[in-house]
Design a protein around this motif. Structure first.
Motif, PDB file in Angstrom:
ATOM      1  N   ASP A 110       0.827  -1.214   0.000  1.00 22.56           N
ATOM      2  CA  ASP A 110       0.000   0.000   0.000  1.00 22.56           C
ATOM      3  C   ASP A 110       0.858   1.260   0.000  1.00 22.56           C
ATOM      4  N   THR A 111       1.913   1.237   0.806  1.00 25.28           N
ATOM      5  CA  THR A 111       2.821   2.387   0.875  1.00 25.28           C
ATOM      6  C   THR A 111       3.536   2.585  -0.453  1.00 25.28           C
ATOM      7  N   ALA A 112       3.990   1.488  -1.046  1.00 23.02           N
ATOM      8  CA  ALA A 112       4.705   1.565  -2.309  1.00 23.02           C
ATOM      9  C   ALA A 112       3.815   2.102  -3.424  1.00 23.02           C
ATOM     10  N   GLN A 113       2.543   1.717  -3.423  1.00 22.23           N
ATOM     11  CA  GLN A 113       1.664   2.206  -4.491  1.00 22.23           C
ATOM     12  C   GLN A 113       1.549   3.729  -4.439  1.00 22.23           C
ATOM     13  N   LEU A 114       1.476   4.274  -3.243  1.00 26.10           N
ATOM     14  CA  LEU A 114       1.407   5.728  -3.103  1.00 26.10           C
ATOM     15  C   LEU A 114       2.665   6.400  -3.641  1.00 26.10           C
ATOM     16  N   ILE A 115       3.823   5.870  -3.251  1.00 28.47           N
ATOM     17  CA  ILE A 115       5.088   6.503  -3.628  1.00 28.47           C
ATOM     18  C   ILE A 115       5.401   6.281  -5.101  1.00 28.47           C
ATOM     19  N   GLY A 142      13.767   4.208  -4.163  1.00 27.82           N
ATOM     20  CA  GLY A 142      14.599   3.197  -3.534  1.00 27.82           C
ATOM     21  C   GLY A 142      13.814   2.411  -2.503  1.00 27.82           C
ATOM     22  N   LEU A 143      14.275   1.211  -2.229  1.00 25.26           N
ATOM     23  CA  LEU A 143      13.587   0.378  -1.235  1.00 25.26           C
ATOM     24  C   LEU A 143      13.589   1.038   0.138  1.00 25.26           C
ATOM     25  N   ASN A 144      14.676   1.713   0.483  1.00 22.94           N
ATOM     26  CA  ASN A 144      14.744   2.364   1.795  1.00 22.94           C
ATOM     27  C   ASN A 144      13.626   3.381   1.971  1.00 22.94           C
ATOM     28  N   GLN A 194      11.032   2.881   4.958  1.00 22.35           N
ATOM     29  CA  GLN A 194      10.954   3.896   6.002  1.00 22.35           C
ATOM     30  C   GLN A 194       9.537   4.445   6.115  1.00 22.35           C
ATOM     31  N   ALA A 195       8.917   4.693   4.965  1.00 21.22           N
ATOM     32  CA  ALA A 195       7.535   5.203   4.981  1.00 21.22           C
ATOM     33  C   ALA A 195       6.569   4.171   5.549  1.00 21.22           C
ATOM     34  N   ALA A 196       6.854   2.906   5.287  1.00 20.58           N
ATOM     35  CA  ALA A 196       5.985   1.832   5.785  1.00 20.58           C
ATOM     36  C   ALA A 196       6.326   1.418   7.213  1.00 20.58           C
ATOM     37  N   ALA A 197       7.460   1.944   7.729  1.00 27.22           N
ATOM     38  CA  ALA A 197       7.943   1.582   9.068  1.00 27.22           C
ATOM     39  C   ALA A 197       8.157   0.083   9.189  1.00 27.22           C
ATOM     40  N   VAL A 198       8.818  -0.480   8.170  1.00 31.90           N
ATOM     41  CA  VAL A 198       9.109  -1.912   8.132  1.00 31.90           C
ATOM     42  C   VAL A 198      10.624  -2.091   7.985  1.00 31.90           C
ATOM     43  N   PHE A 258      11.669  -6.966   4.271  1.00 34.99           N
ATOM     44  CA  PHE A 258      11.334  -6.870   2.851  1.00 34.99           C
ATOM     45  C   PHE A 258      11.740  -8.147   2.125  1.00 34.99           C
ATOM     46  N   TYR A 259      12.951  -8.615   2.373  1.00 40.52           N
ATOM     47  CA  TYR A 259      13.456  -9.790   1.665  1.00 40.52           C
ATOM     48  C   TYR A 259      12.845 -11.085   2.190  1.00 40.52           C
ATOM     49  N   HIS A 260      12.115 -10.976   3.271  1.00 46.30           N
ATOM     50  CA  HIS A 260      11.326 -12.116   3.728  1.00 46.30           C
ATOM     51  C   HIS A 260      10.103 -12.302   2.831  1.00 46.30           C
ATOM     52  N   TYR A 261       9.577 -11.187   2.316  1.00 49.92           N
ATOM     53  CA  TYR A 261       8.375 -11.225   1.487  1.00 49.92           C
ATOM     54  C   TYR A 261       8.682 -11.235  -0.006  1.00 49.92           C
ATOM     55  N   PHE A 262       9.782 -10.593  -0.412  1.00 52.05           N
ATOM     56  CA  PHE A 262      10.089 -10.430  -1.832  1.00 52.05           C
ATOM     57  C   PHE A 262      11.566 -10.737  -2.081  1.00 52.05           C
TER      58      PHE A 262
END
Length: 204
Positions: free
Chosen positions: A14-19, A29-31, A35-39, A44-48
């Motif tokens: 959801d955060t990525a779609q906005l950005i 960048g992934l960072n 950072q915006a998603a507070a994750v 990240f590499y656990h999911y993708f």
């Protein structure tokens, strides 16, 4: 634990779609996303597996939601097939000209950018746009059946033409920053649909 995992993954998407809807894919960048998603980055590499793989999931997720919205609109009672189609295009305009980035069309934003950079993402775009065109064709068939749409070509072919028209129109809107491309697209769309004389195009 599964709910927590799904929630974190969903937050990233959801955060990525906005950005990404605002800045594009390559420029983000992934960072910035994490950072915006507070994750944490490790999560990240656990999911993708990679940013590329993430882009594919992002597009698939976006098109799933987009198709769901189209189905809700086209299945709504009390409107002719023609009225539903014109409402869809008006919502397209609202989406592209609105002040928020929440619903920005990733097909418009990323189509030209990533198709030459990532074959998996190009294929995701191809899958998503094909599904969109298929739903448009079904809506055209509804309009033909209820007599509100009068076309001289097969619904699937016309759906492809209309989608290409509006995709190109959205790019021209970005270039010109005027409403003229959308005004012309609405005029041509009414013409292609065999617009009934008394149909109200605008829905707000």
């Amino acid at each position: 634990m599964t709910n927590v995992t799904n929630s974190a993954r969903q937050t990233i998407l959801d955060t990525a779609q906005l950005i990404v809807g605002r800045k594009g894919f390559s420029a983000v960048g992934l960072n910035e996303i994490l950072q915006a998603a507070a994750v944490p980055k490790g999560s990240f590499y656990h999911y993708f597996n990679s940013k590329d793989a993430f882009g594919v999931v992002l597009l698939d997720h976006y098109f799933d939601n987009y198709a769901h919205g189209m189905q809700q609109l086209f299945n709504a009672p009390g409107l002719s097939g023609h009225a539903k189609l014109m409402r869809y295009w008006q919502l397209w305009i609202d989406n592209q000209t609105g002040c928020t980035d929440a619903g920005k069309c990733l097909a418009v934003k990323l189509g030209a950018e990533v198709s030459d950079l990532s074959e998996p993402m190009r294929l995701a775009l191809q899958r998503g746009t094909a599904r969109t065109i298929e739903l448009l064709a079904e809506a055209l068939e509804q309009g033909i059946e209820d007599g509100s749409v009068n076309v001289a070509q097969a619904p699937d072919r016309l759906a492809q033409r209309l989608y290409a028209l509006w995709l190109g129109t959205s790019v021209m809107h970005k270039i010109t920053r005027t409403s003229a491309p959308f005004d012309e697209a609405l005029r041509l769309t009414r013409q292609l649909l065999g617009s009934p004389e008394n149909t109200d195009v605008h829905t707000h």
